[in-house]
Design a protein around this motif. Structure first.
Motif, PDB file in Angstrom:
ATOM      1  N   ALA A 219       0.824  -1.206   0.000  1.00 30.12           N
ATOM      2  CA  ALA A 219       0.000   0.000   0.000  1.00 30.12           C
ATOM      3  C   ALA A 219       0.860   1.260   0.000  1.00 30.12           C
ATOM      4  CB  ALA A 219      -0.921   0.015   1.217  1.00 30.12           C
ATOM      5  N   VAL A 220       0.227   2.363  -0.369  1.00 28.04           N
ATOM      6  CA  VAL A 220       0.768   3.695  -0.143  1.00 28.04           C
ATOM      7  C   VAL A 220       0.026   4.277   1.050  1.00 28.04           C
ATOM      8  CG1 VAL A 220       1.028   6.021  -1.084  1.00 28.04           C
ATOM      9  CG2 VAL A 220       1.322   4.025  -2.572  1.00 28.04           C
ATOM     10  N   THR A 221       0.752   4.859   1.987  1.00 30.92           N
ATOM     11  CA  THR A 221       0.136   5.506   3.145  1.00 30.92           C
ATOM     12  C   THR A 221       0.583   6.960   3.193  1.00 30.92           C
ATOM     13  OG1 THR A 221       1.928   4.904   4.654  1.00 30.92           O
ATOM     14  CG2 THR A 221       0.111   3.343   4.446  1.00 30.92           C
ATOM     15  N   THR A 222      -0.390   7.870   3.281  1.00 30.22           N
ATOM     16  CA  THR A 222      -0.089   9.301   3.370  1.00 30.22           C
ATOM     17  C   THR A 222      -1.114   9.970   4.262  1.00 30.22           C
ATOM     18  OG1 THR A 222      -1.518  10.004   1.528  1.00 30.22           O
ATOM     19  CG2 THR A 222       0.722   9.291   0.969  1.00 30.22           C
ATOM     20  N   ASP A 223      -0.908  11.277   4.483  1.00 26.95           N
ATOM     21  CA  ASP A 223      -1.972  12.059   5.103  1.00 26.95           C
ATOM     22  C   ASP A 223      -2.992  12.434   4.028  1.00 26.95           C
ATOM     23  OD1 ASP A 223      -0.996  14.285   3.697  1.00 26.95           O
ATOM     24  OD2 ASP A 223      -0.112  15.234   5.454  1.00 26.95           O
ATOM     25  N   GLY A 226      -1.729  13.848   0.745  1.00 27.88           N
ATOM     26  CA  GLY A 226      -0.814  13.043  -0.057  1.00 27.88           C
ATOM     27  C   GLY A 226       0.622  13.090   0.413  1.00 27.88           C
ATOM     28  N   GLN A 227       0.868  13.672   1.598  1.00 27.15           N
ATOM     29  CA  GLN A 227       2.221  13.752   2.137  1.00 27.15           C
ATOM     30  C   GLN A 227       2.537  12.486   2.938  1.00 27.15           C
ATOM     31  OE1 GLN A 227       4.224  16.464   1.335  1.00 27.15           O
ATOM     32  NE2 GLN A 227       2.454  16.899   0.029  1.00 27.15           N
ATOM     33  N   GLY A 228       3.781  12.013   2.826  1.00 27.07           N
ATOM     34  CA  GLY A 228       4.187  10.820   3.555  1.00 27.07           C
ATOM     35  C   GLY A 228       4.087  11.006   5.060  1.00 27.07           C
ATOM     36  N   LEU A 229       3.860   9.911   5.757  1.00 33.45           N
ATOM     37  CA  LEU A 229       3.695   9.965   7.206  1.00 33.45           C
ATOM     38  C   LEU A 229       5.045   9.882   7.915  1.00 33.45           C
ATOM     39  CD1 LEU A 229       0.636   7.563   7.616  1.00 33.45           C
ATOM     40  CD2 LEU A 229       0.634  10.062   7.410  1.00 33.45           C
ATOM     41  N   ILE A 230       5.272  10.826   8.808  1.00 35.72           N
ATOM     42  CA  ILE A 230       6.473  10.861   9.649  1.00 35.72           C
ATOM     43  C   ILE A 230       6.022  10.810  11.096  1.00 35.72           C
ATOM     44  CG2 ILE A 230       8.510  12.178  10.327  1.00 35.72           C
ATOM     45  CD1 ILE A 230       8.669  11.109   7.500  1.00 35.72           C
ATOM     46  N   PHE A 231       6.705   9.981  11.900  1.00 39.71           N
ATOM     47  CA  PHE A 231       6.287   9.757  13.278  1.00 39.71           C
ATOM     48  C   PHE A 231       7.299  10.327  14.277  1.00 39.71           C
ATOM     49  CE2 PHE A 231       4.151   6.676  10.658  1.00 39.71           C
ATOM     50  CZ  PHE A 231       2.846   6.721  11.135  1.00 39.71           C
ATOM     51  N   ASN A 232       6.883  10.315  15.540  1.00 36.37           N
ATOM     52  CA  ASN A 232       7.639  10.906  16.647  1.00 36.37           C
ATOM     53  C   ASN A 232       7.753  12.412  16.482  1.00 36.37           C
ATOM     54  OD1 ASN A 232       8.943  10.728  19.142  1.00 36.37           O
ATOM     55  ND2 ASN A 232      10.967  10.655  18.193  1.00 36.37           N
ATOM     56  N   ASN A 233       6.623  13.045  16.189  1.00 37.87           N
ATOM     57  CA  ASN A 233       6.560  14.499  16.075  1.00 37.87           C
ATOM     58  C   ASN A 233       6.374  15.135  17.455  1.00 37.87           C
ATOM     59  OD1 ASN A 233       6.417  14.845  13.025  1.00 37.87           O
ATOM     60  ND2 ASN A 233       4.724  13.422  13.373  1.00 37.87           N
ATOM     61  N   PRO A 234       6.769  16.397  17.618  1.00 38.96           N
ATOM     62  CA  PRO A 234       6.595  17.065  18.915  1.00 38.96           C
ATOM     63  C   PRO A 234       5.146  16.995  19.408  1.00 38.96           C
ATOM     64  CG  PRO A 234       8.037  18.356  17.525  1.00 38.96           C
ATOM     65  CD  PRO A 234       7.519  17.247  16.661  1.00 38.96           C
ATOM     66  N   PRO A 236       2.231  14.621  18.688  1.00 36.82           N
ATOM     67  CA  PRO A 236       2.182  13.337  17.989  1.00 36.82           C
ATOM     68  C   PRO A 236       0.873  13.081  17.245  1.00 36.82           C
ATOM     69  CG  PRO A 236       1.807  12.989  20.322  1.00 36.82           C
ATOM     70  CD  PRO A 236       2.119  14.461  20.157  1.00 36.82           C
ATOM     71  N   ARG A 237       0.596  13.910  16.268  1.00 33.81           N
ATOM     72  CA  ARG A 237      -0.580  13.763  15.424  1.00 33.81           C
ATOM     73  C   ARG A 237      -0.186  13.972  13.977  1.00 33.81           C
ATOM     74  NH1 ARG A 237      -5.956  16.769  17.952  1.00 33.81           N
ATOM     75  NH2 ARG A 237      -6.679  14.987  19.174  1.00 33.81           N
ATOM     76  N   VAL A 238      -0.949  13.348  13.075  1.00 34.72           N
ATOM     77  CA  VAL A 238      -0.768  13.565  11.644  1.00 34.72           C
ATOM     78  C   VAL A 238      -2.096  14.034  11.061  1.00 34.72           C
ATOM     79  CG1 VAL A 238       1.070  11.849  11.470  1.00 34.72           C
ATOM     80  CG2 VAL A 238      -1.298  11.173  11.019  1.00 34.72           C
ATOM     81  N   ASN A 239      -2.030  14.577   9.840  1.00 36.08           N
ATOM     82  CA  ASN A 239      -3.188  15.214   9.210  1.00 36.08           C
ATOM     83  C   ASN A 239      -4.054  14.190   8.477  1.00 36.08           C
ATOM     84  OD1 ASN A 239      -4.949  17.152   8.232  1.00 36.08           O
ATOM     85  ND2 ASN A 239      -3.621  17.726   6.510  1.00 36.08           N
ATOM     86  N   GLY A 240      -4.634  13.268   9.259  1.00 34.17           N
ATOM     87  CA  GLY A 240      -5.461  12.235   8.649  1.00 34.17           C
ATOM     88  C   GLY A 240      -4.615  11.165   7.976  1.00 34.17           C
ATOM     89  N   VAL A 241      -5.286  10.139   7.456  1.00 34.21           N
ATOM     90  CA  VAL A 241      -4.608   9.027   6.797  1.00 34.21           C
ATOM     91  C   VAL A 241      -5.421   8.586   5.577  1.00 34.21           C
ATOM     92  CG1 VAL A 241      -3.778   6.649   7.011  1.00 34.21           C
ATOM     93  CG2 VAL A 241      -3.662   8.189   8.975  1.00 34.21           C
ATOM     94  N   VAL A 242      -4.731   8.353   4.476  1.00 31.64           N
ATOM     95  CA  VAL A 242      -5.327   7.761   3.279  1.00 31.64           C
ATOM     96  C   VAL A 242      -4.424   6.615   2.854  1.00 31.64           C
ATOM     97  CG1 VAL A 242      -6.055   8.118   0.891  1.00 31.64           C
ATOM     98  CG2 VAL A 242      -6.293   9.977   2.551  1.00 31.64           C
ATOM     99  N   THR A 243      -4.991   5.418   2.672  1.00 28.70           N
ATOM    100  CA  THR A 243      -4.168   4.285   2.277  1.00 28.70           C
ATOM    101  C   THR A 243      -4.916   3.343   1.345  1.00 28.70           C
ATOM    102  OG1 THR A 243      -2.758   2.495   3.104  1.00 28.70           O
ATOM    103  CG2 THR A 243      -4.801   2.907   4.308  1.00 28.70           C
TER     104      THR A 243
END
Length: 259
Positions: A219-223, A226-234, A236-243
């Protein structure tokens, strides 16, 4: 290292399951977290304590990020970090359902390299290590090869279908839902559903483990942009998920994009 970490995570997940199933979800003591952050039970906390003890003793140099542990900014200085949801789908657990999961991952410089999603009451253990493929109960899995968004089976919550999210109109796909976000994503990795999306800010511990399982399954996983997911952010949230598989993922991102 990812393969060695995966062995550790699998053993920890099995122990988490043994602890959690000792509690009866409908009878387990529960509390509501401050700020309308949802419920937590004594089972969540017991699993969290065990995982913290076992994983941190095995890898004391790793950072720690868990839904049920007060966040410690020292994790940001670590090359590798555990990202943990002791019980993903706590409401489902409380209701006595079997669609809750333990989600356990290791991220290396923001990229997940070893991961397990385990549903003890369904006897389903999804696992992946970077470059080694994804498995369900030890057998290889892969995403569906469907290319057409129309008629595709998509796991998503009802608010995802609000017209405001879809500039060209809501696509004619078939929506389904499961309580655990980690399980939803793993079902796509397994090929039982074609895609999964959530358009709300999403906690890292809900998606880190299944992110790798999905990618190793093809699969492709992004927010949602369409941006790739990066973890361990100050934060710890991402802008949604599309996969989804690459073709279907591209169609979803195009349908979500405003010109």
């Amino acid at each position: 290292m990812p393969a060695r970490d995966l062995e550790l995570l699998i053993d920890a997940a099995h122990e988490a399951g043994r602890i959690a199933i000792k509690f009866t979800g409908t009878d387990a003591k529960r509390w509501d977290k401050p700020g309308d952050a949802g419920p937590v039970t004594e089972a969540d906390l017991a699993v969290n304590v065990m995982l913290g003890d076992v994983l941190r003793e095995a890898r004391p140099e790793y950072g720690w990020l868990s839904e049920e542990t007060e966040d410690d900014a020292s994790r940001l200085d670590k090359e590798r970090v555990f990202i943990i949801d002791p019980i993903d789908g706590t409401r489902s657990f409380i209701e006595g359902s079997n669609t809750w999961a333990h989600a356990i991952a290791v991220a290396d410089q923001g990229i997940v390299t070893a991961a397990v999603v385990y549903l003890p009451l369904r006897d389903k253990l999804y696992a992946a290590a970077a470059g080694r493929g994804a498995t369900l109960n030890g057998q290889p899995i892969s995403v569906s090869n469907r290319n057409d968004l129309i008629g595709a089976s998509v796991l998503a919550a009802k608010p995802t279908l609000k017209p405001e999210h879809w500039p060209g109109g809501v696509p004619d796909f078939n929506r389904s839902h499961r309580p655990s976000l980690a399980y939803r994503q793993s079902l796509v990795a397994e090929g039982r559903f074609d895609a999964m999306l959530t358009l709300r800010p999403t906690w890292e511990w809900d998606i880190a483990a299944s992110d790798l399982i999905l990618r190793e399954a093809g699969a492709v996983t992004t927010d949602q942009l369409g941006q790739g997911l990066i973890f361990n952010n100050p934060t710890p949230r991402v802008n949604g998920v599309v996969t989804a598989n690459p073709s279907l993922h591209a169609s979803l991102i195009k349908a979500l994009t405003r010109s």
